[in-house]
Design a protein around this motif. Structure first.
Motif, short mmCIF file in Angstrom:
data_model
loop_
_atom_site.label_atom_id
_atom_site.label_comp_id
_atom_site.label_asym_id
_atom_site.label_seq_id
_atom_site.Cartn_x
_atom_site.Cartn_y
_atom_site.Cartn_z
N ALA A 57 -30.42 48.19 42.05
CA ALA A 57 -29.36 48.04 43.06
C ALA A 57 -29.75 46.98 44.08
O ALA A 57 -28.95 46.11 44.45
CB ALA A 57 -29.09 49.37 43.74
N ILE A 58 -30.99 47.06 44.55
CA ILE A 58 -31.46 46.07 45.52
C ILE A 58 -31.48 44.68 44.91
O ILE A 58 -31.05 43.70 45.53
CB ILE A 58 -32.86 46.47 46.04
CG1 ILE A 58 -32.75 47.74 46.90
CG2 ILE A 58 -33.50 45.33 46.84
CD1 ILE A 58 -34.09 48.34 47.27
N GLU A 59 -31.94 44.59 43.68
CA GLU A 59 -32.00 43.29 43.00
C GLU A 59 -30.61 42.70 42.80
O GLU A 59 -30.41 41.49 42.89
CB GLU A 59 -32.72 43.43 41.66
CG GLU A 59 -32.79 42.14 40.85
CD GLU A 59 -33.39 40.97 41.61
OE1 GLU A 59 -32.97 39.82 41.35
OE2 GLU A 59 -34.27 41.18 42.48
N ALA A 60 -29.62 43.56 42.53
CA ALA A 60 -28.25 43.09 42.36
C ALA A 60 -27.74 42.41 43.62
O ALA A 60 -27.09 41.37 43.57
CB ALA A 60 -27.33 44.25 41.97
N VAL A 61 -28.05 43.01 44.76
CA VAL A 61 -27.64 42.43 46.04
C VAL A 61 -28.34 41.10 46.27
O VAL A 61 -27.72 40.09 46.63
CB VAL A 61 -27.92 43.40 47.20
CG1 VAL A 61 -27.57 42.74 48.55
CG2 VAL A 61 -27.13 44.69 47.03
N ARG A 62 -29.62 41.07 46.06
CA ARG A 62 -30.41 39.86 46.30
C ARG A 62 -30.01 38.75 45.32
O ARG A 62 -29.93 37.57 45.70
CB ARG A 62 -31.89 40.17 46.20
CG ARG A 62 -32.35 41.22 47.23
CD ARG A 62 -33.83 41.50 47.14
NE ARG A 62 -34.60 40.39 47.66
CZ ARG A 62 -34.91 40.23 48.95
NH1 ARG A 62 -34.50 41.13 49.84
NH2 ARG A 62 -35.62 39.20 49.34
N ALA A 63 -29.75 39.11 44.07
CA ALA A 63 -29.33 38.11 43.08
C ALA A 63 -27.97 37.52 43.43
O ALA A 63 -27.68 36.37 43.07
CB ALA A 63 -29.29 38.74 41.70
N GLY A 64 -27.16 38.31 44.14
CA GLY A 64 -25.86 37.83 44.56
C GLY A 64 -25.88 37.06 45.87
O GLY A 64 -24.83 36.76 46.44
N GLY A 65 -27.08 36.76 46.36
CA GLY A 65 -27.22 35.99 47.60
C GLY A 65 -27.20 36.82 48.86
O GLY A 65 -27.17 36.28 49.97
N GLY A 66 -27.26 38.15 48.72
CA GLY A 66 -27.22 39.02 49.88
C GLY A 66 -28.59 39.47 50.33
O GLY A 66 -29.60 39.25 49.66
N ARG A 67 -28.63 40.10 51.49
CA ARG A 67 -29.84 40.68 52.03
C ARG A 67 -29.65 42.19 52.09
O ARG A 67 -28.53 42.69 52.01
CB ARG A 67 -30.13 40.12 53.43
CG ARG A 67 -30.33 38.61 53.42
CD ARG A 67 -30.31 38.03 54.82
NE ARG A 67 -31.48 38.45 55.59
CZ ARG A 67 -31.42 39.08 56.76
NH1 ARG A 67 -30.24 39.41 57.29
NH2 ARG A 67 -32.53 39.42 57.39
N VAL A 68 -30.75 42.91 52.22
CA VAL A 68 -30.72 44.38 52.17
C VAL A 68 -31.36 44.95 53.42
O VAL A 68 -32.47 44.58 53.80
CB VAL A 68 -31.45 44.90 50.92
CG1 VAL A 68 -31.53 46.43 50.95
CG2 VAL A 68 -30.75 44.43 49.65
#
Length: 206
Positions: free
Chosen positions: A89-100
């Motif tokens: 889930a975290i990687e999906a956000v980061r791969a999409g250019g987002g931060r967590v």
């Protein structure tokens, strides 16, 4: 569209039940007060002091909370485990250019300790906030969505102007989370990456 996302910690990213139960068992022994840790871990979410008030007189809660927090890093944190799908889930956000960002009711020291022991690649951790009080941290961070397992996390998302994504890995079913106003209800975080990809695509096409 910002793709940054906030996550709750206990029973959202981290399965902390075993560790928390062990801390309550130790606390029970030290205080000489019966505490049913198996019951405690079925209702994680609210602040520590709220739970302790179920087992202790009001005037003893503050000292018990201090002792609990003294015990926690040694007994609780080392046995925490990542929830299924947490890393993805975290990687999906980061791969999409987002931060967590992790926004949790757990105190900051133990929240950071849990994140580190689980190897969760997050950008920021905010602790000791519950319910709508999480909203300011989410808004400041620019979180477009907030993921949590408790109905109070739905309030948090609303307060932070974020989409409420609920996971049925805590004390509520997916149906109950929807009834309380969650925008999205997932069985667990293994479903998050697919939802997130579709959500981002939908927003781009609007």
């Amino acid at each position: 569209m910002t793709t940054s996302v906030g996550f709750d910690l206990d029973m959202t990213l981290a399965d902390t039940r075993e560790g928390i139960a062990a801390v309550y068992d130790e606390l029970s022994v030290r205080l000489g007060v019966p505490i049913d840790s198996a019951v405690v871990v079925t209702r994680l979410g609210p602040p520590l002091e709220v739970e302790l008030a179920n087992w202790l007189p009001a005037e003893e809660v503050a000292a018990a909370a201090d002792l609990y927090r003294e015990i926690y890093p040694r007994i609780g944190v080392p046995v925490h485990r990542a929830m299924a799908g947490a890393h993805d889930a975290i990687e999906a956000v980061r791969a999409g250019g987002g931060r967590v960002i992790v926004v949790t009711g757990k105190n900051l020291r133990d929240a950071i300790g849990t994140v580190k022991v689980l190897g969760l690649a997050v950008d920021e951790v905010v602790g000791s906030v519950f319910g709508a009080a999480k909203g300011s941290a989410l808004a400041r961070f620019g979180a477009a969505a907030y993921v949590g397992d408790h109905v109070a996390d739905i309030e948090a998302a609303r307060a932070g102007g974020a989409v409420s994504v609920a996971v049925a890995t805590g004390p509520y079913t997916a149906g109950e989370l929807r009834e309380h106003g969650a925008d999205v209800a997932l069985a667990n975080l293994t479903e998050f990456a697919t939802w997130f990809a579709g959500w981002r695509k939908h927003d781009e096409l609007r």
